[in-house]
Design a protein around this motif. Structure first.
Motif, short mmCIF file in Angstrom:
data_model
loop_
_atom_site.label_atom_id
_atom_site.label_comp_id
_atom_site.label_asym_id
_atom_site.label_seq_id
_atom_site.Cartn_x
_atom_site.Cartn_y
_atom_site.Cartn_z
N LYS A 226 4.90 2.44 -13.07
CA LYS A 226 4.37 1.12 -12.72
C LYS A 226 5.34 0.37 -11.80
N ARG A 227 6.63 0.48 -12.09
CA ARG A 227 7.64 -0.18 -11.25
C ARG A 227 7.63 0.38 -9.83
N ILE A 228 7.63 1.71 -9.70
CA ILE A 228 7.65 2.34 -8.38
C ILE A 228 6.39 1.95 -7.59
N LYS A 229 5.25 2.00 -8.26
CA LYS A 229 3.99 1.66 -7.59
C LYS A 229 4.02 0.21 -7.09
N ARG A 230 4.60 -0.68 -7.90
CA ARG A 230 4.67 -2.08 -7.50
C ARG A 230 5.63 -2.26 -6.32
N LEU A 231 6.73 -1.51 -6.31
CA LEU A 231 7.68 -1.59 -5.21
C LEU A 231 7.07 -1.13 -3.89
N LEU A 232 6.12 -0.20 -3.97
CA LEU A 232 5.49 0.36 -2.78
C LEU A 232 4.24 -0.40 -2.35
N LYS A 233 3.85 -1.39 -3.11
CA LYS A 233 2.62 -2.13 -2.81
C LYS A 233 2.71 -2.83 -1.45
N GLY A 234 1.64 -2.69 -0.67
CA GLY A 234 1.58 -3.36 0.63
C GLY A 234 2.37 -2.67 1.72
N SER A 235 2.77 -1.43 1.51
CA SER A 235 3.61 -0.73 2.47
C SER A 235 2.80 -0.18 3.65
N GLU A 236 3.20 -0.57 4.86
CA GLU A 236 2.62 0.00 6.08
C GLU A 236 3.06 1.46 6.23
N ILE A 237 4.26 1.76 5.79
CA ILE A 237 4.78 3.14 5.87
C ILE A 237 3.87 4.06 5.05
N MET A 238 3.52 3.64 3.85
CA MET A 238 2.68 4.44 2.98
C MET A 238 1.28 4.63 3.57
N GLU A 239 0.74 3.57 4.14
CA GLU A 239 -0.60 3.64 4.73
C GLU A 239 -0.63 4.57 5.93
N ALA A 240 0.47 4.63 6.68
CA ALA A 240 0.53 5.42 7.91
C ALA A 240 0.40 6.93 7.66
N HIS A 241 0.73 7.39 6.45
CA HIS A 241 0.61 8.83 6.18
C HIS A 241 -0.30 9.11 4.99
N ALA A 242 -1.19 8.16 4.73
CA ALA A 242 -2.09 8.29 3.56
C ALA A 242 -2.96 9.54 3.64
N PHE A 243 -3.28 9.98 4.84
CA PHE A 243 -4.20 11.12 4.98
C PHE A 243 -3.52 12.32 5.65
N CYS A 244 -2.20 12.43 5.42
CA CYS A 244 -1.47 13.57 5.99
C CYS A 244 -1.83 14.85 5.23
N GLU A 245 -1.40 16.00 5.75
CA GLU A 245 -1.80 17.28 5.18
C GLU A 245 -0.88 17.76 4.07
N ARG A 246 0.20 17.02 3.80
CA ARG A 246 1.12 17.45 2.73
C ARG A 246 0.41 17.35 1.38
N VAL A 247 0.45 18.41 0.60
CA VAL A 247 -0.26 18.44 -0.68
C VAL A 247 0.53 17.76 -1.78
N GLN A 248 1.82 18.08 -1.87
CA GLN A 248 2.65 17.46 -2.91
C GLN A 248 4.11 17.46 -2.50
N ASP A 249 4.86 16.57 -3.13
CA ASP A 249 6.28 16.38 -2.80
C ASP A 249 7.16 17.23 -3.71
#
Length: 526
Positions: free
Chosen positions: A259-282
């Motif tokens: 929950k903390r990590i998700k809240r820290l990432l909320k509203g991130s343009e960086i996250m949105e920019a690769h939302a549909f990339c081909e990477r399956v998992q980290d």
């Protein structure tokens, strides 16, 4: 930390790690109520009556340990108590930190004030004087086996009561004689049972545990923030932090961290920019942050809960229940905290271990836009390569320190004390590990901030952007090699000073951002 009252009633109020630290810092004043004074005096009178009647009670009119069958005459009972402080002052090694020694005084005063130890009001008030005037005895770090209590360190702690030992007072190291000259104090004449009551107990272990709880809480909180920044820098996925996943395996720590990590990432343009990339998992060091950080959170919570019981317990021996009942038991045994401290030690080490893995991951150059070794012009420059050598060394050192001290026991006292906890070593080792973890996290903070830079001009969420700005105010972007030890030193100071936590708290307040999780009350308060 919760808000605290202005005073603390010894022997009555519920002592927590944060309250003990506040007392040590002078932010919380000690009081002794009339009720507590009465209980202490009554217990003192019971001991005096035992001596008058001549009935054998361990440590009052008998010898100690294997000498428990040796009867001590009424005339010798006071000599016995002075002798025990001297004979048991056998500690070696460098003195423990002054704050830990002061915490020991606070914990012992709270335990004695409960009125089950047969201590005199005069002796209790002298201990309080030392706390209030910051006259803190020097206590060697080594020599306790964690049962029968922390005998050696507690003996050194209370030598000044009888005019012996050394202290730190107003910035000077003094002998007790020198302290007495400056303050007009006189040595106390200990009564029956008092010497034993002073040195029998788990206050060395518990004082270290307080600092473990405090330091580990800080490391856990900062590891989440730094981990989130690394996720941004390396274009990690947000999906592993979804509530829907953790509801199916709802460990408290995992849910809280996700929950903390998700809240820290909320509203991130960086996250949105690769939302549909081909990477399956980290890789696991990003994807499994909730599972690893969360497990360490659970270990911290376990230690905190046990510690609070210990802080509000009577841990000396024998225990004076009433006129009819005196019990010689084993409440001085450090096993309950020893095992929990070993667990916390391992949990802390794992925070450093996964942090080192994220640092290594950041250097590989496999994330789009992030150069190998976190620097564009490598070859002539080594970039951040060698910083990971340092974290590897620290992580490896921590693994060696994780062997559980409580797994060992060496009989003492001619076999009378045939099983001991070694909890004093557990506490010392856990603090060593946490100090190394602070250094590892400092280096991850620097590497995460460097990786984060390559995502510009895209922005992260408001919280992480502010954290990145706070780092850049102290450590500039590295376009070429420099003496990175200087950067690391600044990073370590930022971790110790909780700079990024303060930045998050300030931003939350200014922007009215909610940061609560279902388990915030348990994990955010100590």
């Amino acid at each position: 930390m919760v808000s605290l009252p202005k005073s603390f009633a010894l022997g009555e109020d519920w002592l927590t790690a944060s309250a003990a630290i506040a007392i040590a810092n002078g932010d919380l004043q000690l009081t002794l109520s009339k009720k507590t004074r009465t209980k202490v005096s009554e217990s003192w009178e019971i001991v005096r009556n035992i001596v008058e009647k001549g009935q054998p009670v361990y440590g009052i009119n008998t010898g100690f340990g294997p000498l428990c069958t040796t009867k001590i005459s009424k005339a010798e009972t006071k000599i016995l108590q002075n002798n025990i402080l001297q004979s048991h002052s056998v500690g070696v090694g460098e003195p423990i930190d002054k704050e830990i020694a002061k915490l020991m005084l606070i914990l012992k005063a709270h335990s004695l004030a409960k009125g089950f130890s047969g201590i005199s009001e005069t002796t209790l008030e002298r201990i309080i004087w030392h706390i209030e005037h910051n006259a803190i005895p020097l206590v060697p770090s080594q020599g306790s086996v964690g049962a029968s209590g922390d005998l050696a360190p507690l003996s050194h702690l209370f030598l000044p009561l009888i005019g012996l030992g050394r202290l730190e007072y107003k910035g000077e190291i003094l002998t007790t004689d020198e302290l007495f000259e400056k303050t007009d104090l006189q040595p106390l004449e200990l009564g029956p049972k008092e010497g034993l009551a002073l040195i029998n107990g788990t206050q060395f272990i518990a004082a270290h545990a307080i600092k473990v709880v405090e330091k580990m809480h800080s490391c856990l909180s900062q590891a989440d923030i730094i981990g989130a920044m690394m996720i941004e820098g390396l274009q990690g996925s947000i999906k592993p932090f979804y509530n829907e996943l953790h509801a199916l395996r709802p460990y408290k720590g995992n849910v809280h961290v996700a929950k903390r990590i998700k809240r820290l990432l909320k509203g991130s343009e960086i996250m949105e920019a690769h939302a549909f990339c081909e990477r399956v998992q980290d890789p696991y060091s990003l994807r499994c942050i909730p599972q690893v950080h969360g497990a360490s959170r659970n270990a911290w919570l376990h230690l905190k809960e046990l510690l609070e019981i210990e802080l509000n317990s009577v841990t000396d021996n024998p225990i004076i229940i009433d006129d009819e009942l005196t019990i010689s038991g084993g409440s001085f045994h450090g096993q309950p905290l020893a095992m929990a401290l070993d667990y916390a030690c391992l949990a802390a080490s794992e925070i450093g271990n996964i942090s080192d893995r994220r640092i290594y991951l950041a250097l590989e150059g496999n994330s789009p836009g992030v150069p190998k070794l976190l620097m564009q012009d490598t070859g002539i420059n080594s970039g951040y390569m060698i910083l990971q050598y340092t974290t590897a060394a620290l992580a490896s050192e921590n693994k060696g320190l994780c062997y559980p001290s409580s797994a060992d026991s060496i009989p003492t006292s001619l076999g009378q004390e045939d099983h001991v906890s070694m909890g004093s070593i557990s506490g010392r080792k856990a603090l060593q590990v946490l100090e190394n973890v602070e250094k590892i996290l400092a280096i991850e903070l620097l590497t995460a901030a460097q990786a984060f830079e390559f995502r510009k001009p895209l922005k992260s969420g408001i919280l992480l952007d502010e954290v990145h700005k706070a780092v850049r105010e102290k450590v500039p972007f590295a376009a070429k090699d420099r003496v990175f030890a200087d950067d690391i030193a600044i990073g370590i100071e930022m971790i110790k000073d909780k700079t990024i936590i303060k930045t998050i708290e300030k931003t939350k307040k200014e922007k009215k951002i909610s940061f609560k999780t279902p388990f915030s009350n348990e994990f955010e308060v100590f």
